[in-house]
Each structure stands twice: as C-alpha cells, then as structure tokens.
Motif scaffolding. Structure first.
Motif, PDB file in Angstrom:
ATOM      1  N   LEU A   1      32.102  47.884  42.935  1.00 33.20           N
ATOM      2  CA  LEU A   1      33.007  48.190  42.119  1.00 33.20           C
ATOM      3  C   LEU A   1      34.189  47.374  42.047  1.00 33.20           C
ATOM      4  CD1 LEU A   1      34.417  51.963  42.439  1.00 33.20           C
ATOM      5  CD2 LEU A   1      32.948  51.080  40.386  1.00 33.20           C
ATOM      6  N   PHE A   2      34.137  46.626  42.921  1.00 29.12           N
ATOM      7  CA  PHE A   2      35.344  45.549  43.026  1.00 29.12           C
ATOM      8  C   PHE A   2      34.683  44.224  42.070  1.00 29.12           C
ATOM      9  CE2 PHE A   2      36.090  41.445  45.003  1.00 29.12           C
ATOM     10  CZ  PHE A   2      37.185  41.384  44.513  1.00 29.12           C
ATOM     11  N   LEU A   3      33.298  44.522  42.229  1.00 32.48           N
ATOM     12  CA  LEU A   3      32.708  42.921  41.322  1.00 32.48           C
ATOM     13  C   LEU A   3      32.640  43.402  40.509  1.00 32.48           C
ATOM     14  CD1 LEU A   3      29.105  42.781  43.629  1.00 32.48           C
ATOM     15  CD2 LEU A   3      31.567  41.134  43.998  1.00 32.48           C
ATOM     16  N   ALA A   4      33.079  44.319  39.742  1.00 31.09           N
ATOM     17  CA  ALA A   4      32.672  45.160  38.964  1.00 31.09           C
ATOM     18  C   ALA A   4      34.113  44.414  37.897  1.00 31.09           C
ATOM     19  CB  ALA A   4      32.226  46.162  37.729  1.00 31.09           C
ATOM     20  N   TYR A   5      35.479  44.986  38.814  1.00 30.90           N
ATOM     21  CA  TYR A   5      36.598  44.755  38.570  1.00 30.90           C
ATOM     22  C   TYR A   5      36.697  43.179  38.606  1.00 30.90           C
ATOM     23  CZ  TYR A   5      39.057  48.735  38.795  1.00 30.90           C
ATOM     24  OH  TYR A   5      38.868  50.690  38.705  1.00 30.90           O
ATOM     25  N   TRP A   6      35.966  42.881  38.941  1.00 25.19           N
ATOM     26  CA  TRP A   6      36.460  41.085  39.132  1.00 25.19           C
ATOM     27  C   TRP A   6      36.135  40.301  37.879  1.00 25.19           C
ATOM     28  CZ3 TRP A   6      33.531  36.435  39.324  1.00 25.19           C
ATOM     29  CH2 TRP A   6      33.664  34.857  39.486  1.00 25.19           C
TER      30      TRP A   6
ATOM     31  N   GLY B   1      51.601  49.926  35.651  1.00 26.13           N
ATOM     32  CA  GLY B   1      49.824  49.788  35.901  1.00 26.13           C
ATOM     33  C   GLY B   1      49.095  50.759  34.316  1.00 26.13           C
ATOM     34  N   TYR B   2      49.684  50.578  33.997  1.00 25.37           N
ATOM     35  CA  TYR B   2      48.924  51.009  32.099  1.00 25.37           C
ATOM     36  C   TYR B   2      48.759  49.585  31.329  1.00 25.37           C
ATOM     37  CZ  TYR B   2      48.077  56.080  33.211  1.00 25.37           C
ATOM     38  OH  TYR B   2      47.737  57.221  34.596  1.00 25.37           O
ATOM     39  N   LEU B   3      49.581  48.831  31.959  1.00 26.64           N
ATOM     40  CA  LEU B   3      49.450  47.096  30.997  1.00 26.64           C
ATOM     41  C   LEU B   3      47.676  46.284  31.274  1.00 26.64           C
ATOM     42  CD1 LEU B   3      53.726  46.382  30.935  1.00 26.64           C
ATOM     43  CD2 LEU B   3      51.689  47.902  29.048  1.00 26.64           C
ATOM     44  N   PRO B   4      47.915  45.939  30.630  1.00 31.67           N
ATOM     45  CA  PRO B   4      46.578  44.999  30.743  1.00 31.67           C
ATOM     46  C   PRO B   4      46.346  43.978  31.914  1.00 31.67           C
ATOM     47  CG  PRO B   4      47.148  44.312  28.796  1.00 31.67           C
ATOM     48  CD  PRO B   4      47.817  45.866  29.356  1.00 31.67           C
ATOM     49  N   PHE B   5      48.158  43.825  32.054  1.00 31.85           N
ATOM     50  CA  PHE B   5      47.878  42.566  33.569  1.00 31.85           C
ATOM     51  C   PHE B   5      47.655  43.065  34.857  1.00 31.85           C
ATOM     52  CE2 PHE B   5      51.597  42.213  30.129  1.00 31.85           C
ATOM     53  CZ  PHE B   5      51.555  41.164  29.717  1.00 31.85           C
ATOM     54  N   ALA B   6      47.797  44.269  35.308  1.00 34.46           N
ATOM     55  CA  ALA B   6      48.116  45.273  35.874  1.00 34.46           C
ATOM     56  C   ALA B   6      45.992  45.101  36.474  1.00 34.46           C
ATOM     57  CB  ALA B   6      47.687  46.531  36.222  1.00 34.46           C
ATOM     58  N   TRP B   7      45.459  44.799  35.760  1.00 39.48           N
ATOM     59  CA  TRP B   7      43.664  44.691  35.772  1.00 39.48           C
ATOM     60  C   TRP B   7      43.194  43.312  36.647  1.00 39.48           C
ATOM     61  CZ3 TRP B   7      45.797  48.382  33.000  1.00 39.48           C
ATOM     62  CH2 TRP B   7      45.025  50.113  33.323  1.00 39.48           C
ATOM     63  N   VAL B   8      44.484  42.461  36.553  1.00 38.28           N
ATOM     64  CA  VAL B   8      44.011  41.393  36.956  1.00 38.28           C
ATOM     65  C   VAL B   8      44.194  40.586  38.279  1.00 38.28           C
ATOM     66  CG1 VAL B   8      44.333  38.248  36.671  1.00 38.28           C
ATOM     67  CG2 VAL B   8      44.877  39.841  34.846  1.00 38.28           C
ATOM     68  N   SER B   9      44.879  41.343  38.769  1.00 36.66           N
ATOM     69  CA  SER B   9      45.507  41.414  40.474  1.00 36.66           C
ATOM     70  C   SER B   9      45.053  42.514  40.862  1.00 36.66           C
ATOM     71  CB  SER B   9      46.218  40.615  40.489  1.00 36.66           C
ATOM     72  OG  SER B   9      46.076  38.973  39.717  1.00 36.66           O
ATOM     73  N   TYR B  10      45.448  43.336  40.239  1.00 37.87           N
ATOM     74  CA  TYR B  10      46.506  44.554  41.187  1.00 37.87           C
ATOM     75  C   TYR B  10      44.992  45.305  41.520  1.00 37.87           C
ATOM     76  CZ  TYR B  10      48.240  49.433  42.872  1.00 37.87           C
ATOM     77  OH  TYR B  10      48.142  50.531  42.809  1.00 37.87           O
ATOM     78  N   TYR B  11      45.051  46.125  40.508  1.00 36.59           N
ATOM     79  CA  TYR B  11      43.140  46.840  40.093  1.00 36.59           C
ATOM     80  C   TYR B  11      42.545  46.310  41.387  1.00 36.59           C
ATOM     81  CZ  TYR B  11      46.340  50.297  37.671  1.00 36.59           C
ATOM     82  OH  TYR B  11      46.793  51.353  37.499  1.00 36.59           O
ATOM     83  N   PRO B  12      42.027  45.706  41.222  1.00 36.97           N
ATOM     84  CA  PRO B  12      40.860  44.883  42.022  1.00 36.97           C
ATOM     85  C   PRO B  12      40.790  44.648  43.822  1.00 36.97           C
ATOM     86  CG  PRO B  12      40.715  43.802  39.599  1.00 36.97           C
ATOM     87  CD  PRO B  12      42.619  44.335  40.037  1.00 36.97           C
ATOM     88  N   SER B  13      42.251  44.279  43.690  1.00 34.35           N
ATOM     89  CA  SER B  13      42.404  44.219  45.108  1.00 34.35           C
ATOM     90  C   SER B  13      42.951  46.025  45.681  1.00 34.35           C
ATOM     91  CB  SER B  13      43.827  42.935  45.017  1.00 34.35           C
ATOM     92  OG  SER B  13      43.742  41.928  45.002  1.00 34.35           O
ATOM     93  N   ALA B  14      42.997  46.700  45.071  1.00 35.42           N
ATOM     94  CA  ALA B  14      43.242  48.019  45.318  1.00 35.42           C
ATOM     95  C   ALA B  14      42.163  48.859  45.642  1.00 35.42           C
ATOM     96  CB  ALA B  14      44.419  48.838  44.360  1.00 35.42           C
ATOM     97  N   VAL B  15      40.803  49.067  44.407  1.00 37.28           N
ATOM     98  CA  VAL B  15      40.125  48.760  44.542  1.00 37.28           C
ATOM     99  C   VAL B  15      39.160  47.904  46.233  1.00 37.28           C
ATOM    100  CG1 VAL B  15      37.458  49.439  43.311  1.00 37.28           C
ATOM    101  CG2 VAL B  15      39.690  50.192  42.416  1.00 37.28           C
ATOM    102  N   TYR B  16      39.116  47.685  46.316  1.00 38.57           N
ATOM    103  CA  TYR B  16      38.439  46.409  47.215  1.00 38.57           C
ATOM    104  C   TYR B  16      38.868  47.707  49.004  1.00 38.57           C
ATOM    105  CZ  TYR B  16      36.936  43.397  50.374  1.00 38.57           C
ATOM    106  OH  TYR B  16      36.636  42.324  52.064  1.00 38.57           O
ATOM    107  N   LEU B  17      39.890  47.087  48.996  1.00 33.68           N
ATOM    108  CA  LEU B  17      40.805  47.798  50.072  1.00 33.68           C
ATOM    109  C   LEU B  17      40.925  49.272  50.042  1.00 33.68           C
ATOM    110  CD1 LEU B  17      44.224  45.531  49.772  1.00 33.68           C
ATOM    111  CD2 LEU B  17      42.268  45.982  51.441  1.00 33.68           C
ATOM    112  N   GLY B  18      40.383  49.917  49.241  1.00 33.77           N
ATOM    113  CA  GLY B  18      40.091  51.571  49.184  1.00 33.77           C
ATOM    114  C   GLY B  18      41.459  52.592  48.407  1.00 33.77           C
ATOM    115  N   LYS B  19      42.404  51.636  48.096  1.00 30.13           N
ATOM    116  CA  LYS B  19      43.501  52.076  47.813  1.00 30.13           C
ATOM    117  C   LYS B  19      43.704  53.480  46.964  1.00 30.13           C
ATOM    118  CE  LYS B  19      46.583  50.453  51.474  1.00 30.13           C
ATOM    119  NZ  LYS B  19      46.219  51.049  52.398  1.00 30.13           N
ATOM    120  N   LEU B  20      42.318  53.557  46.282  1.00 30.87           N
ATOM    121  CA  LEU B  20      41.969  54.240  44.917  1.00 30.87           C
ATOM    122  C   LEU B  20      40.285  54.641  45.190  1.00 30.87           C
ATOM    123  CD1 LEU B  20      42.597  52.009  41.689  1.00 30.87           C
ATOM    124  CD2 LEU B  20      43.959  53.942  42.604  1.00 30.87           C
TER     125      LEU B  20
END
Length: 265
Positions: free
Chosen positions: A145-150, A207-226
């Motif tokens: 999923l991180f690759l897709a988020y990347w 968390g609902y603005l597009p900026f969060a998909w640049v850094s936060y969500y990919p990193s959080a998914v990698y770490l399993g925070k989601l």
C-alpha cells in the motif's frame, strides 16, 4: 500530439540533469544535513520517554526518513521555470504546438523527479538508514500500500505545485508562490510534525485536505499507524482528490489559454 510521444520529454529532462553534477552533490549534502537535524530534534524530544502518544523514537526516525528524503518532492525549480515561462511570454509558444501544456509539464517533471530520486533521495535514505536504522513496513500489505501511496504522493504534489505555479498568470511572478507553497506544505502535509502530534481539531481538518497525502498518510501507512481497511479507504479518498485536482487544473488551463489570447491580441 499523440500520448506516446510525451515520454520523450521525460527522457530529455532526465538526461539534461546529468550535466549538472555539482547540483547532485550539493543537493545530497543539504538533504543529509536536514534529515539528521530532524532526527536530532526528535531524539532530544524523546529523551527519557519510551513512547509519546503510542509513538516510539524508532517510529519517528523512520517517519523522518520517509517523509523527508523519500517524499520530499522539490518543486522550487519547477515552479520557478513555469513562472519564468509565463513572465517572459515563452509559454505562448506552446499554444502553437500540437501538445497539451499541462501534460508536457507532467512528463517533464516526471523526468526531473526520477533523476532526483535516483541520484539524491535514495542514496541519502540509504545512508541515513544505515547510520540510525530504519524500521521495515508494518506488514507486507502495508508495504504494498505504501508503494501505491508513493505514486499518489508524487501525483498530488505535482498537481498542487502546478496549480500554484499557474497563479503566476495573474501575479506575473512565481518567486513568492514557491515560498508560499513550501510554508503550507511544511505544516499541512505533516512533513515536519506528524498529524498525530497536532491538536485534534487541527489534525482532523488537515487530515482531509490533499496536502496530507503527500507526506503524512504514506508514512503512517508504512509504519502501520493505519490499519488496512483505513489505509485502503484513505487511498481511495486520495484518488478522489487527484481526480478533483485534475479537473480544476483542466478548467484553469482552459481559462488561462483564453487569457493569453486576449492579452496577446
């Protein structure tokens, strides 16, 4: 122009960067200094504490490596080039050619970022990971999923940067726009401080603005925070944001083409 011809712009942009080797070394050095500085700050913040809000120091070090070198898409050069093309009037030449200007920008920036990822980002990430350690993905599924988020991260940053650069049609300069975007991204994308450390109301909004998909969500998914369902849901929301931004850019470019024609007679 057929879509199959556009990748040639990607190859040209990539090879042209090979001529500026000093920029590679300076960029790598600057990225290393910035990454180690952030790691030092978080190391000091975690002194005497095992976890903070369920986040450990290794989590934050890994977050810094991912949100820093791997997802730190440098748009300064890109925004200023678009701004210069608008200021000098060179952008009007693209109206005379059988190509779509935003598509040209996309494939050109793809080549530039591919060069930076291979020559600067990956070496820096490897060096930092070997020096301080890097946690593996929370699971194989999280890694995939991180690759897709990347991919979503890069696409989102390109669209945001392009929309910002297009404002130069009205301001006739992109210098201030670059500083404005970097300031917004530093806070809203979670690149400096993750959303989980921000006040709950602010984090909920960002968390609902597009900026969060640049850094936060990919990193959080990698770490399993989601968890996987939440990660999949937010990936779908990110794709909706991409489609929305593409629609806005298409509409904005159509307006700007008429603006150029009117100004140019």
């Amino acid at each position: 122009m057929k879509l199959s011809a556009y990748p040639a712009f990607t190859a040209t942009a990539f090879t042209s960067r090979l001529a500026y080797r000093n920029q590679v070394w300076s960029g790598m050095f600057g990225e290393l200094v910035a990454t180690f500085a952030f790691i030092a700050v978080w190391t000091a913040a975690f002194v005497g504490r095992g976890t903070v809000d369920g986040v450990t120091l290794p989590d934050m070090v890994t977050y810094v490596i991912i949100a820093g070198p791997l997802l730190n898409w440098n748009t300064t050069r890109y925004i200023r080039e678009v701004g210069d093309a608008i200021r000098t009037g060179d952008v009007t030449t693209f109206l005379l050619k059988p190509l779509h200007y935003p598509a040209l920008l996309f494939f050109n920036q793809l080549g530039n970022n591919a060069f930076e990822q291979l020559s600067i980002t990956l070496p820096v990430a490897v060096i930092v990971a070997l020096a301080v350690g890097l946690l593996p993905p929370a699971s194989v599924a999280h890694g995939l999923l991180f690759l897709a988020y990347w991919v979503v991260s890069w696409s989102m940053m390109f669209l945001i940067a392009t929309l910002t650069a297009m404002l130069a049609f009205w301001l006739l300069t992109a210098f201030a726009l670059d500083w404005f975007l970097r300031g917004i991204m530093a806070v809203a994308s979670g690149a400096v401080v993750p959303l989980w450390f921000m006040p709950a109301p602010l984090a909920a909004i960002l968390g609902y603005l597009p900026f969060a998909w640049v850094s936060y969500y990919p990193s959080a998914v990698y770490l399993g925070k989601l968890d996987l369902p939440a990660a999949s849901l937010h990936l779908a929301i990110g794709c909706i944001w991409l489609a929305t931004l593409v629609g806005i850019l298409t509409w904005l470019w159509s307006r700007m083409r008429h603006r150029l024609i009117v100004q140019g007679g």
